[in-house]
Design a protein around this motif. Structure first.
Motif, short mmCIF file in Angstrom:
data_model
loop_
_atom_site.label_atom_id
_atom_site.label_comp_id
_atom_site.label_asym_id
_atom_site.label_seq_id
_atom_site.Cartn_x
_atom_site.Cartn_y
_atom_site.Cartn_z
N ASN A 61 0.84 -1.19 0.00
CA ASN A 61 0.00 0.00 0.00
C ASN A 61 0.88 1.25 0.00
N ILE A 62 0.27 2.35 -0.32
CA ILE A 62 1.02 3.60 -0.47
C ILE A 62 1.55 4.09 0.87
N ASN A 63 0.87 3.78 1.95
CA ASN A 63 1.34 4.21 3.27
C ASN A 63 2.74 3.68 3.57
N GLN A 64 3.05 2.48 3.06
CA GLN A 64 4.37 1.90 3.29
C GLN A 64 5.46 2.69 2.58
N TYR A 87 -3.08 -5.75 -8.98
CA TYR A 87 -3.40 -4.97 -7.79
C TYR A 87 -4.85 -4.49 -7.89
N PRO A 88 -5.69 -4.85 -6.92
CA PRO A 88 -7.12 -4.50 -7.00
C PRO A 88 -7.39 -3.03 -6.70
N LEU A 89 -8.32 -2.46 -7.41
CA LEU A 89 -8.67 -1.06 -7.25
C LEU A 89 -9.10 -0.74 -5.82
N GLU A 90 -9.85 -1.66 -5.22
CA GLU A 90 -10.39 -1.40 -3.88
C GLU A 90 -9.31 -1.28 -2.81
N ASN A 91 -8.07 -1.72 -3.11
CA ASN A 91 -6.98 -1.58 -2.14
C ASN A 91 -6.39 -0.18 -2.10
N ILE A 115 -7.41 0.74 -19.49
CA ILE A 115 -7.86 2.12 -19.62
C ILE A 115 -8.96 2.42 -18.59
N ILE A 116 -9.90 1.50 -18.45
CA ILE A 116 -10.97 1.68 -17.45
C ILE A 116 -10.37 1.77 -16.05
N PHE A 117 -9.39 0.89 -15.76
CA PHE A 117 -8.71 0.90 -14.46
C PHE A 117 -8.05 2.26 -14.22
N CYS A 118 -7.39 2.79 -15.24
CA CYS A 118 -6.71 4.09 -15.10
C CYS A 118 -7.72 5.22 -14.87
N GLU A 119 -8.84 5.16 -15.57
CA GLU A 119 -9.88 6.17 -15.36
C GLU A 119 -10.37 6.16 -13.92
N LEU A 121 -8.63 5.17 -11.31
CA LEU A 121 -7.56 5.71 -10.47
C LEU A 121 -7.58 7.24 -10.49
N ILE A 122 -7.83 7.81 -11.66
CA ILE A 122 -7.90 9.27 -11.77
C ILE A 122 -9.08 9.79 -10.96
N GLU A 123 -10.19 9.06 -10.95
CA GLU A 123 -11.35 9.46 -10.15
C GLU A 123 -11.01 9.47 -8.66
N LYS A 124 -10.04 8.63 -8.26
CA LYS A 124 -9.59 8.62 -6.87
C LYS A 124 -8.56 9.72 -6.58
N GLY A 125 -8.20 10.47 -7.62
CA GLY A 125 -7.31 11.61 -7.43
C GLY A 125 -5.86 11.38 -7.78
N TYR A 126 -5.52 10.21 -8.35
CA TYR A 126 -4.12 9.90 -8.65
C TYR A 126 -3.72 10.44 -10.02
N GLY A 127 -2.49 10.94 -10.11
CA GLY A 127 -1.89 11.22 -11.40
C GLY A 127 -1.40 9.91 -12.00
#
Length: 333
Positions: A61-64, A87-91, A115-119, A121-127
């Motif tokens: 996870n990103i916290n690590q 890596y699952p989106l919900e994580n 592409i859907i996965f990336c979209e 991720l962007i909705e979650k605020g990630y570059g």
């Protein structure tokens, strides 16, 4: 003139050499010195579901990752790579640190799902960086479809990924023209090369010369660390940009990384030019085919070339261990 930036991927792509086991203290020192070198991006490793070990540049996870990023005054940005499907989106929580980007690598067969996965991720605020593996194997129409998708959801960057290390300057030029003419000008172009043909530096220089408006991001690794033939050396591109573009990078911190972290690894497990990886690139085959020859101590260049030429076109881009083993056994009969 375009703004040229460097993304150092030592901790991610270099990790194929040592199974990402740099050691926690060394991970910290590599990140600190890359920050001190004023590099624009540091790719800190993979984001995957493997059980977390603080000595490895693999994160659950990103916290690590956050604990390694305590220099809040640094202008450096950071990234982790996700191999699509691993890596699952919900994580992933909503993005809380806009200095951390995600690079999503995917095979052409997974393009639409990725592409859907990336979209999402962007909705979650990630570059997001789009990293289509073996970019040079996309047809004209496939590449246009990818570009049009990128124009709709606007990632930070689209990457040319020379997975097989097979691209020459003319290939780079033609692919750049197609992308530059059709990709939104606000989306950066990134270039990730492998040095099978010893052309990583030349190809990067080609892009720097012709990419005069769009932001350009060049991937590199310290001492070229990477599996097989390795990558573009960070120290080379840093010195070149300082000498020719007046870039504000510092070379000495990178030399410290070579001395203290990277060269000790190199003495145990080498990388760099080999005819096995050269021939895999010449035949536009996945580099793991070259790795098979190296690991099995197959050292006849003519034999290797004949085997690679015998691989069906639809099997060249995806490594098939059973196939290469079968072809080698047949040729020995």
């Amino acid at each position: 003139m375009t703004k040229i930036k460097i993304l150092d991927c030592t901790l991610r792509d270099g990790g194929y050499v040592n199974q990402w086991n740099f050691g926690e203290e060394n991970i910290q020192k590599i990140i600190r010195n890359l920050e001190n070198a004023h590099l624009d991006y540091i790719e800190c490793g993979f984001l995957n579901q493997k059980v977390y070990n603080s000595n490895e540049s693999l994160f659950q996870n990103i916290n690590q990752l956050e604990k390694f990023l305590y220099n809040k005054s640094s202008e450096t940005l950071y990234s982790l790579m996700i191999n699509y499907g691993e890596y699952p989106l919900e994580n992933l929580p909503e993005c809380k640190n806009n200095k951390i980007f995600l690079r999503v690598a995917f095979h052409k067969r997974n393009f639409k799902e990725a592409i859907i996965f990336c979209e999402q991720l962007i909705e979650k605020g990630y570059g997001i960086f789009l990293n289509p593996k073996q970019t040079n194997l996309y047809t004209f129409q496939e590449m246009l479809e990818l570009i049009n998708s990128a124009n709709e959801f606007k990632p930070k960057a689209l990457t040319i990924v020379d997975t097989n290390g097979a691209m020459k300057e003319d290939d780079v030029f033609k692919l750049f023209q197609l992308i530059d003419e059709n990709l939104d000008k606000n989306i950066a172009l990134c270039f990730h090369s492998h040095n099978n043909l010893q052309l990583s530096f030349a190809n990067a220089k080609c892009l720097m010369k012709i990419c005069t408006v769009r932001e350009l991001i060049i991937d590199s690794s310290v001492f070229g660390m990477g599996r097989g033939a390795g990558n573009l050396c960070s120290e080379l591109i840093v010195r070149y940009l300082k000498d020719n573009y007046g870039a504000n990078y510092e070379l000495v911190p990178i030399l410290k990384i070579i001395d203290e972290q990277i060269y000790p690894i190199f003495t145990q497990t080498t990388w760099g030019y080999s005819f096995q990886y050269f021939l895999s690139a010449v035949n536009n085959c996945h580099p793991n085919y070259a790795k098979y020859f190296v690991e099995n101590q197959i050292i006849s260049a003519e034999f290797i070339n004949n085997i690679l030429q015998a691989i069906p076109d639809d099997k060249k881009s995806v490594y098939d261990k059973d196939l290469i083993k079968h072809l080698c056994n047949l040729s020995k009969v």
